[in-house]
Design a protein around this motif. Structure first.
Motif, short mmCIF file in Angstrom:
data_model
loop_
_atom_site.label_atom_id
_atom_site.label_comp_id
_atom_site.label_asym_id
_atom_site.label_seq_id
_atom_site.Cartn_x
_atom_site.Cartn_y
_atom_site.Cartn_z
N ALA A 1 27.00 14.28 21.16
CA ALA A 1 27.42 12.88 21.17
C ALA A 1 27.75 12.42 22.59
CB ALA A 1 28.63 12.69 20.26
N LEU A 2 28.40 13.29 23.38
CA LEU A 2 28.71 12.95 24.77
C LEU A 2 27.43 12.83 25.60
CD1 LEU A 2 31.80 15.26 25.36
CD2 LEU A 2 31.79 12.78 25.07
N VAL A 3 26.44 13.67 25.31
CA VAL A 3 25.14 13.56 25.98
C VAL A 3 24.54 12.18 25.71
CG1 VAL A 3 22.74 14.36 25.88
CG2 VAL A 3 24.59 16.01 26.10
N VAL A 4 24.60 11.75 24.47
CA VAL A 4 24.02 10.45 24.11
C VAL A 4 24.78 9.30 24.78
CG1 VAL A 4 23.51 8.88 22.20
CG2 VAL A 4 23.13 11.34 21.93
N VAL A 5 26.11 9.42 24.85
CA VAL A 5 26.89 8.38 25.55
C VAL A 5 26.43 8.24 26.99
CG1 VAL A 5 29.18 7.74 26.40
CG2 VAL A 5 28.92 8.60 24.07
N GLU B 1 20.24 31.45 21.40
CA GLU B 1 19.18 32.18 20.70
C GLU B 1 18.95 31.64 19.30
OE1 GLU B 1 20.20 36.28 20.82
OE2 GLU B 1 20.20 36.39 23.01
N ARG B 2 19.23 30.36 19.09
CA ARG B 2 18.94 29.72 17.80
C ARG B 2 18.02 28.54 18.09
NH1 ARG B 2 24.51 30.93 17.62
NH2 ARG B 2 25.09 32.32 15.93
N GLY B 3 16.74 28.83 18.20
CA GLY B 3 15.77 27.83 18.64
C GLY B 3 15.71 26.62 17.75
N TRP B 4 15.78 26.84 16.45
CA TRP B 4 15.65 25.69 15.55
C TRP B 4 16.86 24.76 15.65
CZ3 TRP B 4 19.07 24.45 11.67
CH2 TRP B 4 19.99 25.43 11.30
N GLU B 5 18.04 25.33 15.89
CA GLU B 5 19.22 24.48 16.05
C GLU B 5 19.14 23.67 17.34
OE1 GLU B 5 22.73 26.79 15.73
OE2 GLU B 5 22.47 27.23 13.59
N SER B 6 18.65 24.28 18.41
CA SER B 6 18.48 23.55 19.67
C SER B 6 17.48 22.42 19.50
CB SER B 6 18.01 24.50 20.78
OG SER B 6 18.98 25.50 21.03
N ALA B 7 16.36 22.69 18.80
CA ALA B 7 15.35 21.66 18.58
C ALA B 7 15.91 20.52 17.73
CB ALA B 7 14.12 22.27 17.91
N ILE C 1 18.13 18.34 19.88
CA ILE C 1 17.36 17.46 20.77
C ILE C 1 16.84 16.25 20.01
CG2 ILE C 1 15.29 17.30 22.19
CD1 ILE C 1 15.72 20.27 22.90
N VAL C 2 16.28 16.50 18.82
CA VAL C 2 15.76 15.40 18.00
C VAL C 2 16.87 14.43 17.62
CG1 VAL C 2 14.69 14.81 15.80
CG2 VAL C 2 13.82 16.74 17.13
N ALA D 1 19.54 9.18 18.36
CA ALA D 1 20.77 8.43 18.62
C ALA D 1 20.65 7.57 19.87
CB ALA D 1 21.95 9.38 18.74
N ALA D 2 20.03 8.12 20.93
CA ALA D 2 19.85 7.35 22.17
C ALA D 2 18.96 6.14 21.94
CB ALA D 2 19.26 8.26 23.25
N LEU D 3 18.00 6.25 21.03
CA LEU D 3 17.08 5.15 20.78
C LEU D 3 17.68 4.08 19.87
CD1 LEU D 3 13.69 7.03 20.25
CD2 LEU D 3 14.16 5.32 22.02
N PHE D 4 18.44 4.49 18.87
CA PHE D 4 18.80 3.54 17.82
C PHE D 4 20.29 3.30 17.63
CE2 PHE D 4 14.79 5.64 16.40
CZ PHE D 4 13.95 4.53 16.56
N ALA D 5 21.15 4.21 18.08
CA ALA D 5 22.58 4.07 17.80
C ALA D 5 23.23 3.12 18.80
CB ALA D 5 23.26 5.43 17.85
#
Length: 285
Positions: free
Chosen positions: A58-62, A235-241, A244-245, A250-254
């Motif tokens: 959330a802070l990244v998106v801010v 080491e949890r690739g799917w969680e990182s992906a 990111i999504v 959030a950056a586009l629409f929130a």
């Protein structure tokens, strides 16, 4: 570094809801940050990992929203999402900011805040007829909630001093912004700090403000994203992906308000978990 980018939007959103009483919210957040600054870090339970990752994303998106609004105002959403994507790629490629560079950037941003405070202090404000009004407890709490994530120190050393310094700067910037613009102009748009320069007869510094915004948001976005991935999704690739999504969407629409409230609520839950960890440690010592 989080505070530099955060204040650029927090004050506008807070003033839009609380008016002059946004100052009370910032003071409350500063006090809370100083009190909780020495709580132990989050542990490694699934709940703590997800809460820590959510709050930092959330802070990244801010920071991305602030970057887009100030640096690329014609296409702020796409610019913010682009920053998230660039930072994610840079992090996965192994890019890390040297500690010395981070310290110097912090010094530069503190100096920029001091310059802004001095400029606003030496220029007489335009008289505003906006009344102070009756305080709304809910609005004050929301102002504190959206400010708190940016006042908590990241580094574990001398955290109380850091929290007090960050809180003091935030309070002073809030005061001069309210004096110069009043809550109506301050809460008019997410980029109202640009108006603050004009109010302080420093409109010629707008290009410098853009540079400061870049210095405040881009490094903070990278370090916060790296913190989220390395500490809470190693080491949890799917969680990182998935993170990111989620951040890109959030950056586009929130809206800034929604993301700030999400970051604030995540921070409160994180502090509750950290306080629980402290009680557990005390009980077993």
């Amino acid at each position: 570094m989080r505070l530099g980018g955060g204040l650029l939007v927090v004050l506008a959103v807070g003033a839009a809801g609380a008016g002059y009483w946004v100052l009370a919210g910032v003071v409350l957040a500063a006090v809370v940050a100083a009190v909780v600054s020495r709580l132990p870090a989050l542990g490694d339970t699934p709940l703590e990992r997800y809460v820590g990752a959510f709050t930092r994303l959330a802070l990244v998106v801010v920071q991305a929203i602030v970057f887009g609004a100030y640096v690329v105002p014609a296409q702020p959403a796409y610019a913010g999402a682009g920053l998230v994507l660039v930072v994610a790629v840079a992090d996965l490629a192994g890019l890390r900011l040297p500690a010395a560079l981070t310290r110097w950037l912090t010094v530069v941003l503190i100096a920029a805040a001091v310059v802004l405070i001095v400029l606003c202090a030496v220029v007489a404000p335009v008289v505003t007829s906006t009344p102070i009004g009756t305080p709304s407890p809910a609005a004050v709490v929301v102002s504190a909630l959206i400010t708190l994530p940016f006042l908590l120190p990241v580094a574990p050393d001398r955290v109380s001093l850091r929290a007090l310094t960050l809180g003091g700067l935030a309070v002073l910037v809030t005061i001069v912004a309210l004096v110069q613009l009043g809550p109506d102009r301050l809460g008019l748009s997410a980029t109202s700090i640009r108006d603050l320069l004009y109010a302080a007869d420093a409109g010629q510094l707008q290009p410098l403000l853009t540079v400061v915004v870049v210095l405040a948001t881009v490094p903070a976005t990278l370090t916060t994203f790296t913190d989220a991935r390395e500490r809470y999704a190693p080491e949890r690739g799917w969680e990182s992906a998935a993170g990111i999504v989620l951040a890109l969407a959030a950056a586009l629409f929130a809206s800034p308000y929604a993301v700030l409230v999400a970051a604030g609520l995540g921070t409160v839950v994180e502090l509750v978990l950290r306080a629980r960890n402290r009680r557990y440690r005390v009980a077993h010592e």
